[in-house]
Write an enzyme that holds these catalytic residues in place. Structure first.
Site, PDB file in Angstrom:
ATOM      1  CD  GLU A   1      -2.698 -16.732 -26.944  1.00 43.25           C
ATOM      2  OE1 GLU A   1      -3.120 -17.876 -26.714  1.00 43.25           O
ATOM      3  OE2 GLU A   1      -2.926 -16.134 -28.006  1.00 43.25           O
TER       4      GLU A   1
ATOM      5  CD  GLU B   1       0.239 -16.615 -31.368  1.00 43.17           C
ATOM      6  OE1 GLU B   1      -0.855 -17.155 -31.589  1.00 43.17           O
ATOM      7  OE2 GLU B   1       0.997 -16.967 -30.443  1.00 43.17           O
TER       8      GLU B   1
HETATM    9  C1  BG6 Z   1      -2.753 -18.898 -30.012  1.00 43.99           C
HETATM   10  C2  BG6 Z   1      -1.535 -19.625 -29.516  1.00 43.99           C
HETATM   11  O1  BG6 Z   1      -3.673 -18.792 -28.990  1.00 43.99           O
HETATM   12  O2  BG6 Z   1      -3.486 -19.488 -31.033  1.00 43.99           O
HETATM   13  C3  BG6 Z   1      -0.870 -20.518 -30.546  1.00 43.99           C
HETATM   14  O3  BG6 Z   1      -0.608 -18.738 -28.959  1.00 43.99           O
HETATM   15  C4  BG6 Z   1      -1.932 -21.264 -31.315  1.00 43.99           C
HETATM   16  O4  BG6 Z   1       0.032 -21.362 -29.893  1.00 43.99           O
HETATM   17  C5  BG6 Z   1      -2.823 -20.257 -32.018  1.00 43.99           C
HETATM   18  O5  BG6 Z   1      -1.411 -22.188 -32.241  1.00 43.99           O
HETATM   19  C6  BG6 Z   1      -3.870 -20.881 -32.927  1.00 43.99           C
HETATM   20  O6  BG6 Z   1      -4.665 -21.793 -32.236  1.00 43.99           O
HETATM   21  P1  BG6 Z   1      -4.827 -23.292 -32.750  1.00 43.99           P
HETATM   22  O7  BG6 Z   1      -5.667 -23.966 -31.735  1.00 43.99           O
HETATM   23  O8  BG6 Z   1      -5.491 -23.191 -34.066  1.00 43.99           O
HETATM   24  O9  BG6 Z   1      -3.454 -23.851 -32.856  1.00 43.99           O
END
Ligand code: BG6
Length: 471
Positions: free
Chosen positions: A164, A371
């Site tokens: 990202e 993700e």
């Molecule tokens: C993504 C990241 O943007 O979102 C992760 O790559 C992150 O590292 C995930 O954990 C979820 O976001 P958050 O703020 O809920 O942890």
């Protein structure tokens, strides 16, 4: 009849080093920017010191991955565990740790899909060079990448070089940008962004040079922005939001140059980064082989006219669920057609089909979802279980969208949701959980760190077992 998912579909789950490992200063590991930022929140929430304690539980955790049926595990290496100060001495204990993890995954029939840098720049590089602002950081990354390819390239074929970049670059804290003047901060940001593109291209080239059948690509934070109305200005604003946040980045990784509208932005804001002779060749030679994409939600936007403060029409605005300033042509809006999660993410499986088709039609490259998931305050109930039916619904909806995208002809290699187990959420510590496996700890109480399979674990296990036929 053939199933909805190809036979060799890569079912997996994901994590990142600073969010699961813990052992933050064990085995010679250096401090990272992610550690630094998480320690600033230590008084009110969990930090990266212990996280999910994968550093001490990895064998047990890999056992659970096998039980889940995972074909791939997407995780990241901590640069500062391998080279504690970023560009100096190599730490053998760090290499050994990852070597053991990789071997154990392979012994359990799980392919490692490795991210090289997930928000955790070695802090020493900030102290020495102000991080990515300095070109020396580019060469430090290339050296780190080459070392990883040499050590693990016979076992790891798929690499996501930077997680990202397109989102990280807009978050001052992640980039360690402390400049109060917005123009100066944007100038630094543009230089850092450019240096990361160079670093990515050099590492991609090294991957092709050093690893037989090695594949390198970015893991992008995908965006899909709907216009609030069908007014052409709103449509333009929504389009530009995606272009300015994500597409320019994919174009850089594919064509090796900024698209026209992005260059225009850099010029109008007077922040064109310093480039050197020969850079163009480097950028072009380091083309991505595939796109790893992270998808959580969609956005909605309306047009925001330029004013005297932002004469170029590049208006700074504050998103309603993100706590950082962004540049774009638009104002963030609520989409009344979508439900939002407890944490404000507009849940939208159809948006995933749109994104997959959009990126595929632009680049015709294979894609992998690295993700996707729902962060919630899961509850361990009196029966000793976690009944996370909301997570099952979320993932089921998004897998339906993947199946449709496959039918549309998109080359989707696999699905690796966030996250394998509960881990340190960037902003909400252990209050917000994403995992298939519950980790028994709270923000301020480590408890016994016991691993407990959630309802979604058993559901996803069956999804994998039936190759997606039973969703
Ligand atoms: C993504 C990241 O943007 O979102 C992760 O790559 C992150 O590292 C995930 O954990 C979820 O976001 P958050 O703020 O809920 O942890």
């Amino acid at each position: 009849m053939a199933g909805r998912f190809p036979e060799n579909f890569l079912w997996g789950a994901s994590s990142s080093a600073f969010q699961i490992e813990g052992g933050w200063d064990e085995g010679g590991k250096g401090m990272t920017v992610a550690d630094y930022n998480s320690f600033r929140r230590s008084a009110r929430q969990a930090d990266s010191k212990v996280a999910s304690d994968f550093y001490h539980h990895w064998k047990e955790d890999i056992g659970l991955m096998k039980e889940l049926g995972m074909k791939i595990y997407r995780f990241s290496l901590s640069w500062a565990r391998i080279i504690p100060d970023g560009d100096g001495q190599i730490n053998q204990a760090g290499l050994d740790f990852y070597s053991n993890v990789i071997d154990c995954l392979l012994e359990n029939g799980i392919q490692p899909f490795v991210t090289m840098y997930h928000f955790d720049l070695p802090y020493a590089l900030v102290e020495k060079y102000n991080g990515w602002e300095d070109r020396r950081c580019v060469y430090a990354f290339e050296r780190y990448a080459r070392l990883c390819f040499e050590k693990f390239g016979n076992k790891v074929k798929y690499w996501q070089l930077i997680n990202e970049q397109n989102l990280m670059i807009r978050v001052d804290e992640r980039m360690n940008i402390q400049e109060p003047d917005p123009w100066k901060a944007d100038k630094i940001r543009a230089q850092m962004d450019y240096h990361m593109f160079l670093a990515h291209a050099l590492a991609a080239r090294a991957c092709h040079e050093l690893i037989k059948d090695g594949k390198a690509g970015p893991a992008v934070s995908s965006t899909c922005t709907y216009p609030l109305t069908n007014k052409p200005q709103d449509v333009w604003a929504a389009k530009m939001n995606d272009c300015m946040k994500t597409v320019y980045c994919l174009d850089m990784h594919y064509y090796g140059k900024y698209p026209g509208y992005y260059m225009r932005y850099l010029k109008e804001r007077n922040i064109v980064p310093a480039m050197e002779e020969g850079d163009e060749e480097i950028l072009k030679a380091g083309r991505m082989d595939y796109i790893a994409l992270n998808y959580y939600r969609t956005l909605c936007a309306s047009y925001l006219p330029a004013d005297e403060e932002h004469p170029a029409g590049m208006r700074v605005f504050r998103g309603n669920e993100v706590d950082f300033d962004q540049y774009g042509y638009c104002r963030d809006e609520k989409n009344v057609n979508l439900k939002a999660s407890e944490y404000g993410a507009q849940i939208d499986p159809m948006g995933l089909r749109i994104v997959l088709n959009d990126y595929y039609s632009r680049y015709h490259l294979p894609m992998l979802i690295t993700e996707n998931g729902l962060g919630m305050a899961d509850e361990l109930t009196a029966d000793g279980r976690i009944h996370d039916s909301y997570r099952i619904d979320y993932i089921r909806g998004h897998l339906e969208a993947c199946a449709l995208a496959l039918e549309d002809g998109v080359e989707l290699m696999g699905y690796s949701p966030w996250s394998f187990m509960d881990l340190l959420s960037c902003h909400q510590g252990f209050r917000k959980r994403y995992g298939f496996v519950y980790v028994n700890r709270d923000d301020m109480d480590l408890k016994d760190l016991k691993r407990i399979r959630k309802d979604s674990f058993y559901w996803y296990q069956n999804v994998i077992r039936t190759n997606g036929e039973e969703l």
